[in-house]
Motif scaffolding. Structure first.
Motif, PDB file in Angstrom:
ATOM      1  N   ALA A  54       0.854  -1.191   0.000  1.00 49.63           N
ATOM      2  CA  ALA A  54       0.000   0.000   0.000  1.00 49.63           C
ATOM      3  C   ALA A  54       0.888   1.239   0.000  1.00 49.63           C
ATOM      4  CB  ALA A  54      -0.902   0.002   1.228  1.00 49.63           C
ATOM      5  N   SER A  86       0.949   5.612  -0.188  1.00 50.35           N
ATOM      6  CA  SER A  86       0.213   6.875  -0.151  1.00 50.35           C
ATOM      7  C   SER A  86       1.189   8.036  -0.104  1.00 50.35           C
ATOM      8  CB  SER A  86      -0.691   6.914   1.082  1.00 50.35           C
ATOM      9  OG  SER A  86      -1.321   8.171   1.168  1.00 50.35           O
ATOM     10  N   ASN A  92       0.031  10.593   6.587  1.00 54.16           N
ATOM     11  CA  ASN A  92       0.312   9.510   5.647  1.00 54.16           C
ATOM     12  C   ASN A  92       0.070   8.142   6.282  1.00 54.16           C
ATOM     13  OD1 ASN A  92       1.574  10.351   2.881  1.00 54.16           O
ATOM     14  ND2 ASN A  92       2.352  11.831   4.363  1.00 54.16           N
ATOM     15  N   ASP A 107      -3.436   7.120   6.231  1.00 53.45           N
ATOM     16  CA  ASP A 107      -3.901   6.498   4.980  1.00 53.45           C
ATOM     17  C   ASP A 107      -3.617   4.993   4.975  1.00 53.45           C
ATOM     18  OD1 ASP A 107      -5.086   8.606   3.450  1.00 53.45           O
ATOM     19  OD2 ASP A 107      -3.098   9.439   3.132  1.00 53.45           O
ATOM     20  N   LEU A 108      -2.463   4.604   5.515  1.00 49.47           N
ATOM     21  CA  LEU A 108      -2.189   3.163   5.654  1.00 49.47           C
ATOM     22  C   LEU A 108      -3.229   2.517   6.564  1.00 49.47           C
ATOM     23  CD1 LEU A 108       1.681   2.709   6.149  1.00 49.47           C
ATOM     24  CD2 LEU A 108       0.361   2.604   4.023  1.00 49.47           C
ATOM     25  N   THR A 141       6.007  10.024   1.307  1.00 51.76           N
ATOM     26  CA  THR A 141       5.374   8.875   0.672  1.00 51.76           C
ATOM     27  C   THR A 141       5.595   7.686   1.591  1.00 51.76           C
ATOM     28  OG1 THR A 141       5.901   9.793  -1.503  1.00 51.76           O
ATOM     29  CG2 THR A 141       5.202   7.506  -1.440  1.00 51.76           C
ATOM     30  N   ASP A 195      -7.459   5.478  -0.314  1.00 51.67           N
ATOM     31  CA  ASP A 195      -6.492   6.064   0.608  1.00 51.67           C
ATOM     32  C   ASP A 195      -5.062   5.764   0.173  1.00 51.67           C
ATOM     33  OD1 ASP A 195      -8.303   7.092   2.809  1.00 51.67           O
ATOM     34  OD2 ASP A 195      -8.948   5.017   2.696  1.00 51.67           O
ATOM     35  N   CYS A 196      -4.863   4.588  -0.391  1.00 54.11           N
ATOM     36  CA  CYS A 196      -3.544   4.167  -0.857  1.00 54.11           C
ATOM     37  C   CYS A 196      -3.691   3.517  -2.232  1.00 54.11           C
ATOM     38  CB  CYS A 196      -2.942   3.111   0.080  1.00 54.11           C
ATOM     39  SG  CYS A 196      -2.607   3.670   1.759  1.00 54.11           S
TER      40      CYS A 196
END
Lengths: 330, 330
Positions: A50, A52, A79, A82-83, A140, B36-37
């Motif tokens: 994954a 982001s 960030n 998001d994970l 990132t 999200d990712c």
């Protein structure tokens, strides 16, 4: 300003990055900072990577004058959030940083906040770039997740419950106060500056939830992403919203508005089958993180949309909904 | 400026990104822009994921007034060049972009240059973030590479040859001219604005070379990275430097200086065993890309360093070397 000073910055970050990796060796990072690329080992065959990326700009994502530690912490936190929203576990992150001057004091403090969270989340810095320019931070982040259970936005199904972690609206209150030139109270400021990415909860939800996202722009606008991706309607029972206790002195309408439209909560909203209710409540208790059932997923009537219900369970008017708008990062 | 305009930008990029993925389906990209990712499928068990990130800032990496197409092309090119330097093949990239205003004309042209190279390199855009702020472009690129043959900077060995692809110094001449307020000739400007990442050569070198890097800051300074990482001395025969034909009107010393200290060439420098000479020359012929043997790897005498030799093979003085310095992005 000489190139040399920026090379020096890179060296400082590289040293702290290597130290963190040495203290916490990773099975996934084959090569960290120092070559043309970082190298990650392959994941398990049942896993996906994954990824982001988020850019963090002064005046847009944080007020001028924000403490460098808080900037460093939050740039990584948003960030990692998001994970969490995919149920992914951190593997590492890269940092691209532009700065007007090689200000050592700023850099040290920025790195302190950044590495504090990197250590806490076991997420090593594996690559980066530092350059001269207006202050800008691009992170990132990489995580691994079970490919058969990953929490995607397009996986909500009619009949499921809608849930949310934690409390809503506290960070938005701080933003509102800062805009008005007021000084937010410490708890509210903490919500804004130090959001806690819900990594453990995201990973645990893999076994019980279907779709999820993290709340960055406000519950109402963010749930629209799940509604459209999954082609469903989403109903929110306003009476069930877990309002931040910081909002207790506000009129209910004002508090609801902050919870629905305010951003920067970085809690998780997710949908799950009705049968998973007990398991989800248990997870919340285990992790010491409130989980609240706040609504339902319904078949889309026309265009997929998000609908707020009053305390009697009756949908509020279109006029009422039109007062809601997605969060605008200040 | 409303959030809405930036959301719109994101939509435009997302649409072009999806179109590119549909035209060129990838076995590695499980989920592109929109959640999200992004999600990448696991690589083969013999592979590693190579990751590089570079930030691109107006006034530091490109002159104000550079055509948006060229900015878009080069922002991706410099990152792909890092993949090439490891011998990795592109899998995808993320883009974080900050812009002062949602200027449609700039954005369309920027995207044209970016996607031109993305298509050419078969490297889909898989995630991104767009925000308001001073112009800044952060690209993070992903590639896959055979873990047993990846070209790392720490793998040069005494006794090996030093090689370089293409021609050197052309882009640096353009920078010098632009600084002096002159208009560079078209070929020189092309070298600066449209560097060609040497992806095919990098991948082919996996079977014959040991260490490699891409030339972004100038041959002399960049080779220092290999020298230090591999704990070797590196000798450059100045008489063998493949000077760009654009430099032919310059005195040899001035041309050498541009080739050694000028940056932005984005050619590959690599080391390989003596036995590989024929194979490397064949590769160059196959790919239509000049490869030139320009020196040797030696055991480090004291501190690992890069040493330039005159046309008789005699090391130039320390004083002479002190006139060389790594490229300072203008």
């Amino acid at each position: 300003m000489f190139m040399g000073e920026f090379a020096l910055i890179q060296t400082v970050f590289a040293q702290r990055a290597r130290a963190l990796l040495e203290e916490n060796p990773s099975a996934f990072v084959a090569l960290g900072i120092g070559d043309d690329c970082a190298l990650l080992n392959g994941l398990g065959s049942h896993e996906q990577l994954a990824i982001s990326t988020d850019m963090f700009v002064e005046g847009t994502h944080f007020f001028a004058g924000t403490a460098p530690q808080d900037i460093g912490f939050k740039a990584l936190a948003v960030n990692l959030s998001d994970l969490a929203a995919m149920g992914a576990s951190p593997v590492g992150f890269t940092l691209a940083l532009s700065l007007p001057t090689a200000n050592q004091s700023f850099l040290t403090q920025f790195a302190d906040g950044l590495f504090e969270l990197a250590q806490q989340a076991q997420c090593p810095l594996i690559g980066g770039d530092t350059t001269r320019g207006p202050l800008n931070i691009a992170v990132t982040v990489f995580g691994r997740v079970d490919r058969t259970r990953v929490l995607r936005r397009d996986a909500a199904k009619a009949g499921q419950d809608l849930w949310v972690t934690g409390h809503l609206g506290g960070a938005a209150l701080a933003v509102q106060q800062l805009y008005a030139g007021e000084l937010p109270a410490a708890p509210s400021k903490q919500r804004l500056l130090r959001p806690q990415p819900r990594l453990a909860m995201g990973a645990a939800l893999l076994s019980v939830a279907n779709s999820a996202l993290d709340l960055s722009d406000g519950l109402y606008g963010d749930l629209g992403h799940i509604a459209r991706a999954s082609q469903v309607d989403i109903e929110i029972d306003l009476a069930l919203l877990p309002l931040d206790e910081i909002l207790s002195s506000l009129p209910t309408d004002a508090a609801n508005h902050l919870a629905l439209c305010g951003g920067d909560d970085y809690e998780l909203a997710f949908t799950a089958d009705v049968q998973a209710r007990d398991a989800i409540v248990s997870l919340g208790l285990q992790q010491g993180l409130r989980v609240t059932r706040i609504g339902h997923v319904r078949p889309a009537k026309i265009e997929p949309r998000v609908i707020c219900l009053d305390s009697s369970g009756v949908p509020l008017s279109l006029e009422w909904h039109s007062t809601l708008s997605a969060y605008e990062h200040f």
